[in-house]
Enzyme design. Sequence first.
Site: not given
Length: 730
Positions: A344, A654
């Site tokens: 990422d 999240c």
Amino acid sequence: MKNKTSRGVVGLGAAMALILSGPLAAVAQTPASPPAKAAKTSHAVHPYGGAAVDSARLLAADREPGTWMAAGRTYSQQRYSPLTGINQGNVGKLGLAWYGDIDTERGQESTPVVVDGVLYVTTAWSKVKAYDAKTGKKLWDYDPKVDPANGAVACCDVVNRGIGAWKGKIYLGALDGRLIALDGKTGKVAWSVQTTDPKQPYTITQVPRIVKGLVIVGNGGAEYTCRGYVSAYDAASGKLKWRFYTVPAAPGDPTNTPLLEKAAKTWNGDFWKYGGGGTAWDTILYDPKTDLIYFGTGNGLSWSQEIRSPKGGDNLFVSSIIAVHATTGKYAWHFQEVPGDEWDYDVTNPLMTADLKIAGTPRHVLMQAPKTGFFYVWDAATGKLISAEKFAPANWASKIDLKTGRPVENPAVRYTDTKAAIVQPAPLGAHNWHPMSYSPRTGLVYIPVTESSTGFQSAPPTTFQVKDRVYNTGTLATSDKITELYGQPGAPQRGNIRSYLEAYDPVAQKTAWRAPDKDYGPHGTMVTASDIVFSGDWSGQFNAFDARTGKKLWSSPTQADVVAAPSTYVIDGVQYVAVLVGARGLPPGQARTSASSANNSRLLVYALNGTASLPTQAIAGSLPGKVLDPPLLTGTNEQVIDGESAYGRFCAGCHGAGGVSEKSIPDLRYSPVLRSLGTWKSIVIDGARANKGMVSFKKVLAEGQAEAIYHYIVSQANKAKATQQAAAKP
């Protein structure tokens, strides 16, 4: 806005008295800038509220040092102000001039833009607000009424980083993929276009950049099923002018240009079925000297290369800087920072241009401090790498080969479904989206840095399935192998995170100084010609540092976490500093004092001898800080283990890995909902809080998974409580 009658804002008479009495009159400029009276008379040239920004005005931004016409102030995006009215001798006299309560309580990441006497700022949920920059009077606000369901696919909160201004209009990229042009004086919609496929989980959180009458915007969604691209729209009409896709589509797809057909050869397998990723979700920069637009791209999709491209490959153009010609969008050059990225490591982090003297030769350069921990300097015209060194700890690569431009990778950081790896920095990066700044006076770049690590292991490729509107990273949130690696001698301490403000010399490629944060959390920066760096923190303070030494010169309580970068401007000879504050949660020990938001989100504007003050009375029923008070664990070991896996796939994006939130979204370990499994299910399955962005996960969770996730969070909460209690014992 709170004025003197309600909270003590400096009124006209008081402001005039301050101007006549001393510091406010001394809004000195650098030698290259005109006198301060240019800022005083700017409204005569550009009518109040006109948002009359164009190419000529942006190119001559230093002739109007009292304005802040774009999020990065100038095309270079250095976030450097020539103003010196607030200097090291008087910065201690800074006080709150006025403030405005914000009516959203998620992350606030926007930099205030100030032009023609009006301050424009965006908030969470893509709202726009316009204030009189001197008095704080709210002129108008605009709510695009984004469907809260879009919050479920906003990987990192429902934030927005600001507006673009151009020829009387204000441009907003909305969370749901719309690009919206507003009348700068009224906030009325001039035009609106959908830039993304509404059926796909795309989002926009970045600042639209306006270049030669074109509005340039990208998108996010590379954790879900999205393919990245950057688009240019006509600023007057909203008509699409060009689009550049960052990764190839399926063979034979009409959007596959010859360039993308070549890029497809660096992939293998059925990669397009996962979406491809490579979204350009933040940095976009236009350089008038080269007439190029630069943008960074994000991770491949899935993160696990074993899944998306089983035989490896560079996977162009993920984790790359791409330069295109401004008018046409045609490819000029690219530089891939992380070939075959599977950690990422987006390189969508802020870019800036500058003129540096390197080895005795003037060079016009492009610079970036990305997630990877390496600071890059390129020739802005050609993309040729000039230098790259570590500005933060990183174990994924030992160095960057200056001849090839490729990282000298640590083979131990590649992972599969049978091999785990501990990687530093973690996916949040050594430097993420938080704006950095550069001072041509000190020659230093001011970077908000984070040190962290994380474990990676691929999900089994044979059983991994793409699902709609949830994370499809193809990685495990945790595993026995990851835990085992963290337990080895010399391994980073799991969950150990620290952050600091770093001053970095891009020519010498060395750190000049570091100012540690009391509480972890990166935060944007701005620097002025008074050699002052302004930046907030996650301890609830807004700070001023000596740009040459890092010494803290001034600090003021904000009653909120600060992640956004400030801006500065002049109205009638008075220099102001504005910053938007607020993130999920509150600083330690801070109570809620805002009736509008639980996290005390506000726009704070400071000036010398400002006399306004924030409210101190806690809102009835609110408590300072967070309290761990979970129920006893009643789930089985099997449920906790199953819940850990499901949480990693559906919730961690999240709510944070391991149930530990990074403050942008509630930390579920502290939630009172844990007291009732029924209430938990009503939220997770029935969508009881869909109107707040927590949509139902009924379509993607298997039978029993919601309950398993519940038991996992209860387990994590009890572990955290036991740790707290052990630490409290004498």
